[in-house]
Write an enzyme that holds these catalytic residues in place. Structure first.
Site, PDB file in Angstrom:
ATOM      1  CD1 TRP A 607       0.864  -0.321   2.989  1.00  0.00           C
ATOM      2  CD2 TRP A 607      -0.871   0.896   3.675  1.00  0.00           C
ATOM      3  NE1 TRP A 607       1.101   0.028   4.296  1.00  0.00           N
ATOM      4  CE2 TRP A 607       0.048   0.772   4.750  1.00  0.00           C
ATOM      5  CE3 TRP A 607      -2.039   1.610   3.885  1.00  0.00           C
ATOM      6  CZ2 TRP A 607      -0.168   1.352   5.995  1.00  0.00           C
ATOM      7  CZ3 TRP A 607      -2.261   2.191   5.138  1.00  0.00           C
ATOM      8  CH2 TRP A 607      -1.338   2.057   6.166  1.00  0.00           C
ATOM      9  CG  ASP A 608       4.944   0.569   0.214  1.00  0.00           C
ATOM     10  OD1 ASP A 608       4.368  -0.523   0.085  1.00  0.00           O
ATOM     11  OD2 ASP A 608       5.868   0.755   1.023  1.00  0.00           O
ATOM     12  CD  GLU A 746       3.255  -5.663   9.651  1.00  0.00           C
ATOM     13  OE1 GLU A 746       4.009  -6.632   9.522  1.00  0.00           O
ATOM     14  OE2 GLU A 746       3.185  -4.732   8.829  1.00  0.00           O
TER      15      GLU A 746
END
Length: 829
Positions: A607-608, A746
């Protein structure tokens, strides 16, 4: 002072202005030897004396007194209480021993032990005559006493010493506090201030503070150590310098340093990290900064990665078949080395390295290295290399490799290679997995040209490279003896000629790289061979420098007052352009988490772009658009992924590669227990929200309504549809909930004792879902009636469906504490 290139100089005291370093060393030695003798008598510990070279310089020099005591004692494995600064001199505490040292030091000073360096005093007076502001910064609490004893106190406008540090709570060296405090007192920015130091901890402090010049005084024969730890210039005495030398640094050399990443030592343990930092690239391919002579191994890893080149292999691990798609380490165009009179080929890990320096010029993407080496027979050779990936032509790379015998004459052979006989071995924890991604296709050459082609064994992408070589002796082109060796996916070209002492043999190597997915009518090998025939190293460098100059005109950000932050900012900008450049606008590729710099994360796209695209939206919107089109082109895969889990709409994968399927593993082998367990990483569904936000930010910045009409609106509808389906109404609360996700944290993937992964009502996720549902309705209004009708028909969007989005957005659950702090997810508190 206003028209001066710099405005202030802050001097250390001991060893710079006064010759008290030896006095300190003597006092430290007497104190520690007394204490170590006492421990021998009381504890039976063998006495080992305190020495200047091994102990004073390494553990004590330049540090605050108590920190020096603690540092030395730690080196000897001695643990005693810290104590209190009021402890009696000699008491068995850190403070007590430090106070005993101070007592001894003062006794020596009272006997007339302080002397000054006349050249330093004259240097300071000359600076004052030129209106340069002068300060002194010392760890010593005796600084004022010493300066008064030698009649120099009035030379300094500010004094930040051990006494002042204690009052202000400043940290000692290697922290920069005392120097920054002095610079602040003088009212001069750090990047216009000089720090003068003789201790390693002092130059480390100067470098950490981002000062404009860190000047080292090597009175202990420690020039190299000072340079390695942060000094910009090192002299043995200030008499070697004058005001003009400092002005030259600030006007000529510092601007170059602000565009440079330098390494002055070869440290094998750090090499893999440095190779990533010193990478060259142009958005089409990236090449790690490995030395030309080194092959892949534990120390070095000369990888080259081409955007979008992936390959999928199956490995047998722990009794299971595991499939992984990897970013392929493609053809290695770097190899160059030399040998003398038919002897062993030069290897930096085998030969003795006498001098070493590397510099990446961020302005033009050129990596240069100068190394002086000695072989087993005592022959010394200077080797210089320059390399670049062309920013003007994404398919070209170039290298200049020069060898100069320094104390001998003989036959120098230089070997250039193109190597496709490679495996992926850049990440140690992938070591048990299948890694042979390439099969040979061709390897051949002629007198001055060579070429290699390989193919990925599953994705079927052919990659080809061709090299053109030109050899010269002392600047004049010559025809060297040439020998060609061909192997499986590799070709070596050896050029040999007699070279006199002090003369230079130079080989220029221009390389063209193509792949079969490029628009090359005759194929990648023909394109590569054609690509090197009409250019030279200088032409490639010149055109690339012009392209980089145009990039920096757009993206450079100039800072004042902080030299280190300026360099770091440019370093990050440089590596961003290495990964995604104007050339990337023509490619169907995403932005890998580790760029085009290595194999970590398998080169996958996460998702950078959420963090990266705002920069490209402003400066290179075509490149930003291409990154979003990578997602649009895989929208069908995202729809398929959602359906496979029973959802509607589109669910993008946490890890994406070539075709947009989920690349995140669902099980993980515990290397300690040998047991397989569930891997819940793919539940980070917020990647879809990041993509949606990227679509909106791109439009908001660029006003590219055509993109929104043709592509963006469709993506947003399918993503909103997914999240609306994933939201469920809790009849008891009357609010919607989202379960079974992992947020950006995460490390929280399920509740303790839960059988399956995922959490409920992650605040980040739910807030972004509300934003998405509302924004999608807004976008449908923005794109106009015709485009709206088209996208509604394409997606099958119903009026009641979009109406339901507003209801969900108004009633989606957020958990928070009684004082209004958002709970990360339901049950976090």
């Amino acid at each position: 002072m206003a028209d001066r290139a710099f405005g202030a100089v802050v001097f250390d005291l001991d060893g710079v202005i006064t010759a008290t370093a030896s006095v300190h060393s003597s006092a430290w030695k007497q104190m520690f030897d007394e204490y170590l003798r006492r421990r021998e008598a009381e504890h039976g510990e063998p006495f080992r004396e305190f020495t200047h070279a091994e102990d004073y310089l390494r553990y004590v020099d330049g540090k605050p007194r108590y920190k020096g005591v603690a540092s030395f004692l730690e080196s000897r494995g001695i643990d005693i209480p810290f104590g209190d600064p009021g402890d009696a001199a000699g008491q068995e505490t850190v403070c007590g021993l430090g106070n005993r040292k101070n007592q001894l030091f003062n006794e020596i000073i009272e006997r007339g032990g302080a002397e000054v360096f006349p050249t330093s005093v004259e240097f300071i007076k000359d600076l004052k005559r030129r209106d340069i502001r002068i300060g002194v910064a010392s760890s010593s609490k005796n600084c004022k006493t010493i300066l008064e004893s030698v009649g120099l106190l009035d030379l300094f406008e500010t004094r930040v010493d051990g006494v002042v540090s204690a009052e202000l709570g400043l940290q000692g060296k290697p922290e920069p506090d005392i120097f920054t405090a002095a610079s602040n007192n003088l009212g001069v920015p750090y990047d216009r201030t000089v720090v003068v130091e003789d201790a390693v901890s002092g130059v480390q402090a100067g470098a950490a503070g981002g000062f404009g010049l860190v000047l080292g005084i090597a009175r202990e024969g420690n020039r190299r150590e000072l340079l390695d730890n942060g000094a910009d210039i090192v002299v043995e005495d200030l008499g070697e310098l004058d005001f003009g030398a400092l002005e030259k640094w600030f006007t000529r050399e510092l601007p170059v340093e602000q565009w440079s990443l330098r390494e002055s030592t070869y440290e094998p343990d750090l090499e893999t990290t440095r190779e990533a930092l010193l990478a060259v690239g142009n958005g089409y391919f990236g090449t790690r900064g490995a030395q030309e002579e080194c092959r892949a191994g534990k120390t070095n890893y000369p990888g080259t990665y081409i955007a979008g080149v992936y390959n999928r292999l199956t490995s047998r691990v722990g009794g299971r078949d595991v499939e992984n798609e990897d970013f392929v380490n493609c053809l290695n165009w770097l190899p160059m080395t030399f040998r003398i009179d038919g002897g062993d080929w030069f290897d930096p890990n085998v030969w003795e390295v006498l001098e070493f320096s590397r510099r990446l010029d961020l302005r033009n993407g050129v990596l240069e290295r100068v190394v002086q080496v000695r072989d087993a027979e005592g022959r010394e050779t200077r080797v210089e290399s320059h390399r670049l990936a062309s920013m003007a032509n994404p398919h070209l790379a170039a290298m200049r490799y020069a060898v100069t015998p320094l104390n001998y004459a003989g036959t120098i052979s230089i070997r250039s290679s193109l190597d496709g006989d490679l495996v992926n071995s850049g990440v140690a924890r992938y070591g048990d997995l299948a890694n042979q991604h390439l099969v040979p296709v061709a390897a051949d050459g002629q007198t001055d040209r060579s070429w290699v082609a390989v193919r990925t064994n599953e994705s079927g992408i052919e990659i080809a490279a061709a090299a053109q070589l030109r050899v010269s002796l002392n600047g004049g082109e010559i025809a060297a003896d040439t020998h060609l060796e061909k192997g499986s996916g590799v070709v070596h070209t050896t050029l040999a000629t007699d070279v006199g002492k002090g003369r230079c043999i130079q080989v220029d190597k221009v390389v063209a790289i193509f792949k079969s997915t490029d628009d090359t009518p005759r194929g990648p090998l023909a394109a590569a061979r054609d690509g090197v025939t009409a250019t030279s190293f200088e032409q490639v460098r010149k055109s690339s420098e012009a392209a980089w100059a145009a990039i920096w005109d757009r993206v450079d950000i100039q800072l004042e007052g902080d030299r280190m932050s300026q360099k770091l900012l440019r370093l990050h900008l440089y590596h961003s352009m290495v990964t995604a450049s104007p050339h990337t606008a023509a490619l169907d590729v995403g932005i890998p988490a580790r760029g085009l710099h290595g194999e970590a994360y398998r080169g996958h796209i996460f998702w950078d772009e959420l963090f990266i695209l705002p920069f490209y939206n402003m400066h290179y919107p075509e490149t930003a658009r291409a990154a979003l089109m990578y997602r649009f082109n895989r929208l069908d895969k995202a729809r398929e992924y959602a359906r496979s889990h029973g959802y509607e709409g589109a669910m993008y994968p946490w890890q994406s590669g070539s075709d947009g399927r989920e690349e995140t593993p669902t099980v993980h082998l515990n290397p300690v227990s040998g047991e397989w367990g569930d891997d819940y990483s793919s539940l980070q569904r917020h990647v879809s929200l990041a993509i949606a936000f990227g679509v909106w930010e791109y439009f908001w910045t660029t006003q590219d309504i055509e993109f929104l009409q043709e592509y963006g609106a469709e993506m947003l509808i399918e993503l909103a549809r997914f999240w609306a389906f994933k939201s469920s109404l809790n009849e008891d609360t009357g609010r919607y909930e989202i379960d079974g996700v992992i947020g950006p944290d995460e490390f929280h993937e399920k509740n303790p004792g839960a059988v399956t992964g995922g959490l409920k009502d992650n605040s980040y996720t739910n807030i972004m879902v509300v934003w998405l549902l509302r924004t999608t309705k807004e976008v449908l209004e923005l794109i106009g009636a015709d485009a709206r009708q088209k996208v509604v028909e394409k997606t099958g969007l119903q009026a009641d469906e979009s109406a339901g989005w507003a209801d969900i957005a108004s009633r989606l659950t957020l958990h928070m504490s009684s004082d209004g702090v958002l709970e990360q997810f339901d049950g976090y508190f």
